[in-house]
Write a protein that holds these residues in place. Structure first.
Motif, PDB file in Angstrom:
ATOM      1  N   PRO A 131       0.805  -1.223   0.000  1.00 17.81           N
ATOM      2  CA  PRO A 131       0.000   0.000   0.000  1.00 17.81           C
ATOM      3  C   PRO A 131       0.838   1.273   0.000  1.00 17.81           C
ATOM      4  O   PRO A 131       0.467   2.261  -0.625  1.00 17.81           O
ATOM      5  CB  PRO A 131      -0.817  -0.133   1.294  1.00 17.81           C
ATOM      6  CG  PRO A 131      -0.945  -1.598   1.508  1.00 17.81           C
ATOM      7  CD  PRO A 131       0.370  -2.167   1.030  1.00 17.81           C
ATOM      8  N   GLU A 152       1.852   1.916  -3.486  1.00 14.60           N
ATOM      9  CA  GLU A 152       0.724   2.366  -4.301  1.00 14.60           C
ATOM     10  C   GLU A 152       0.449   3.856  -4.088  1.00 14.60           C
ATOM     11  O   GLU A 152       0.023   4.558  -5.006  1.00 14.60           O
ATOM     12  CB  GLU A 152      -0.530   1.550  -3.961  1.00 14.60           C
ATOM     13  CG  GLU A 152      -0.467   0.121  -4.453  1.00 14.60           C
ATOM     14  CD  GLU A 152      -1.700  -0.682  -4.072  1.00 14.60           C
ATOM     15  OE1 GLU A 152      -2.043  -1.618  -4.800  1.00 14.60           O
ATOM     16  OE2 GLU A 152      -2.326  -0.371  -3.041  1.00 14.60           O
ATOM     17  N   LEU A 153       0.718   4.314  -2.888  1.00 16.24           N
ATOM     18  CA  LEU A 153       0.515   5.730  -2.586  1.00 16.24           C
ATOM     19  C   LEU A 153       1.728   6.584  -2.972  1.00 16.24           C
ATOM     20  O   LEU A 153       1.717   7.795  -2.775  1.00 16.24           O
ATOM     21  CB  LEU A 153       0.229   5.915  -1.089  1.00 16.24           C
ATOM     22  CG  LEU A 153      -1.154   5.475  -0.612  1.00 16.24           C
ATOM     23  CD1 LEU A 153      -1.208   5.462   0.903  1.00 16.24           C
ATOM     24  CD2 LEU A 153      -2.241   6.376  -1.167  1.00 16.24           C
ATOM     25  N   LEU A 174      -4.929   6.518  -7.706  1.00 13.77           N
ATOM     26  CA  LEU A 174      -4.805   6.534  -6.247  1.00 13.77           C
ATOM     27  C   LEU A 174      -3.930   7.686  -5.775  1.00 13.77           C
ATOM     28  O   LEU A 174      -4.258   8.364  -4.794  1.00 13.77           O
ATOM     29  CB  LEU A 174      -4.237   5.202  -5.752  1.00 13.77           C
ATOM     30  CG  LEU A 174      -4.014   5.083  -4.240  1.00 13.77           C
ATOM     31  CD1 LEU A 174      -5.325   5.248  -3.485  1.00 13.77           C
ATOM     32  CD2 LEU A 174      -3.356   3.755  -3.889  1.00 13.77           C
ATOM     33  N   LEU A 196      -8.787   8.046   2.756  1.00 14.04           N
ATOM     34  CA  LEU A 196      -8.657   6.799   2.008  1.00 14.04           C
ATOM     35  C   LEU A 196      -8.690   5.631   2.982  1.00 14.04           C
ATOM     36  O   LEU A 196      -8.117   5.701   4.077  1.00 14.04           O
ATOM     37  CB  LEU A 196      -7.352   6.773   1.220  1.00 14.04           C
ATOM     38  CG  LEU A 196      -7.312   7.631  -0.053  1.00 14.04           C
ATOM     39  CD1 LEU A 196      -5.876   7.868  -0.482  1.00 14.04           C
ATOM     40  CD2 LEU A 196      -8.104   6.971  -1.171  1.00 14.04           C
ATOM     41  N   LEU A 248      -8.175   1.311   3.155  1.00 15.08           N
ATOM     42  CA  LEU A 248      -7.769   0.057   2.521  1.00 15.08           C
ATOM     43  C   LEU A 248      -8.501  -1.074   3.216  1.00 15.08           C
ATOM     44  O   LEU A 248      -8.245  -1.366   4.381  1.00 15.08           O
ATOM     45  CB  LEU A 248      -6.255  -0.135   2.632  1.00 15.08           C
ATOM     46  CG  LEU A 248      -5.684  -1.399   1.985  1.00 15.08           C
ATOM     47  CD1 LEU A 248      -5.903  -1.378   0.471  1.00 15.08           C
ATOM     48  CD2 LEU A 248      -4.198  -1.534   2.303  1.00 15.08           C
ATOM     49  N   TRP A 272      -8.881  -0.321  -2.221  1.00 16.40           N
ATOM     50  CA  TRP A 272      -8.845   1.073  -1.797  1.00 16.40           C
ATOM     51  C   TRP A 272     -10.201   1.732  -2.015  1.00 16.40           C
ATOM     52  O   TRP A 272     -10.806   1.582  -3.068  1.00 16.40           O
ATOM     53  CB  TRP A 272      -7.792   1.848  -2.583  1.00 16.40           C
ATOM     54  CG  TRP A 272      -6.377   1.573  -2.186  1.00 16.40           C
ATOM     55  CD1 TRP A 272      -5.485   0.770  -2.824  1.00 16.40           C
ATOM     56  CD2 TRP A 272      -5.684   2.118  -1.053  1.00 16.40           C
ATOM     57  NE1 TRP A 272      -4.283   0.777  -2.169  1.00 16.40           N
ATOM     58  CE2 TRP A 272      -4.371   1.605  -1.085  1.00 16.40           C
ATOM     59  CE3 TRP A 272      -6.037   2.997  -0.032  1.00 16.40           C
ATOM     60  CZ2 TRP A 272      -3.420   1.931  -0.120  1.00 16.40           C
ATOM     61  CZ3 TRP A 272      -5.088   3.323   0.921  1.00 16.40           C
ATOM     62  CH2 TRP A 272      -3.805   2.793   0.870  1.00 16.40           C
TER      63      TRP A 272
END
Length: 329
Positions: free
Chosen positions: A91, A94-95, A144, A177, A179, A184
């Motif tokens: 994660p 991904e951010l 994202l 946000l 998860l 997401w």
């Protein structure tokens, strides 16, 4: 010296401080650079007064002089922001915070006393959090980073979004946000309501210059918990009475999770054929039919009558499609 190289030199120094002797290929893999770059960086550290030594031979590598410790461990803003994702490198990446998280962890470990630093290393070696569910590829979330930026900067986000009933274009005030199970979700205010949007269904996103005010006292965790409870209460629209075989009783918790386990816990005693009666919460009729078919011959629907009839029609259609082959020449 440019900022990128300065950060890399500090990372190299912290790696040697935290892990002890490391070879040039090991350092290159950690820093994602070439071995030649590692040698140049080691020379730069030595020239700046850092006591880096090279041990020759098969068990050799680079190491710091025994007892040397740096206190250059100040966190940057991005590194501090990334710490809430410690233990979740996927994660974080991904951010767009993967590198910041790695550097922040190195800096924190370097600042710890030797005993606590070793304890931290052992914990990281022996415990790992894997957020996504089994047998499901991670969803592509190309927007994202834009959503995260809008959340952080309190900017309005214009999205092109795909719903079950078609596509819409909206301007959102992103509040946070979440998860959940590897998926997401963007929690955002739309007009006077707070709604959740699956980030993978955002087809296009544009962060606008317009800044919005967050609702006073808004609690993301509490809002998500309330939304989840509300969705759960709307999800189940009725109950199905089933007769389950011994195998069906075992399948129910595996296929329906907590509601399946609760149904089994309240199941009646076995009948003469070893089947047990359970009452299972079900969603809409089409979804319930699909769920019943998943249980195959290990379940018989007793009621309600409309569900039993719908399952019978589905089974008859399957029998027609998969009937005995025509063996005539």
């Amino acid at each position: 010296m440019d900022r990128m190289r300065a950060d890399r030199l500090l990372s190299l120094l912290l790696l040697l401080q935290n892990r002890g002797r490391m070879t040039a290929p090991e350092l290159a893999a950690e820093l994602e650079v070439s071995v030649r770059t590692v040698y140049r960086d080691v020379e730069a550290l030595s020239a700046s007064g850092v006591p880096v030594y090279a041990d020759r031979g098969p068990a050799g590598g680079f190491r710091l002089l025994d007892g040397y410790r740096t206190r250059l461990t100040g966190l940057t803003g991005d590194e501090a922001d990334s710490l809430f994702l410690a233990g979740m490198p996927g994660p974080a990446a991904e951010l767009g915070l993967g590198a910041d998280l790695t550097t922040a962890q190195l800096k924190l470990r370097a600042a710890l006393p030797a005993e606590l630093g070793e304890r931290s290393r052992r914990i990281q070696e022996r415990f790992h959090l894997d957020a996504p569910g089994w047998f499901r590829d991670a969803e592509p979330v190309p927007h994202l980073a834009a959503a995260a930026g809008a959340v952080w900067e309190r900017r309005v986000l214009r999205v092109h979004y795909r719903r079950w009933r078609g596509e819409v274009r909206r301007e959102l005030c992103p509040l946070g946000l979440v998860l959940k199970g590897g998926i997401w979700y963007l929690v955002a205010r739309v007009e006077d309501s707070v709604r959740s949007y699956r980030v993978s269904r955002i087809l296009d996103a544009e962060v606008l210059e317009e800044v919005f005010e967050r609702p006073a006292g808004f609690d993301l965790a509490a809002s998500w918990a309330e939304s989840s409870r509300r969705l759960e209460s709307l999800r189940f629209q009725g109950e199905a009475a089933l007769l389950l075989s011994e195998r069906g009783v075992k399948l129910l918790p595996m296929q329906f999770g907590a509601v399946g386990a609760e149904a089994v816990a309240a199941a009646g005693p076995p009948d003469d054929e070893g089947r047990r009666r359970v009452v299972l919460p079900v969603e809409s009729l089409p979804v319930a039919v699909h769920d019943m078919l998943r249980l195959g011959t290990d379940a018989e629907v007793l009621g309600p009558p409309e569900l039993r009839s719908a399952v019978a029609r589905a089974v008859a259609e399957l029998a027609r499609r998969y009937g005995p082959p025509d063996d005539t020449p």
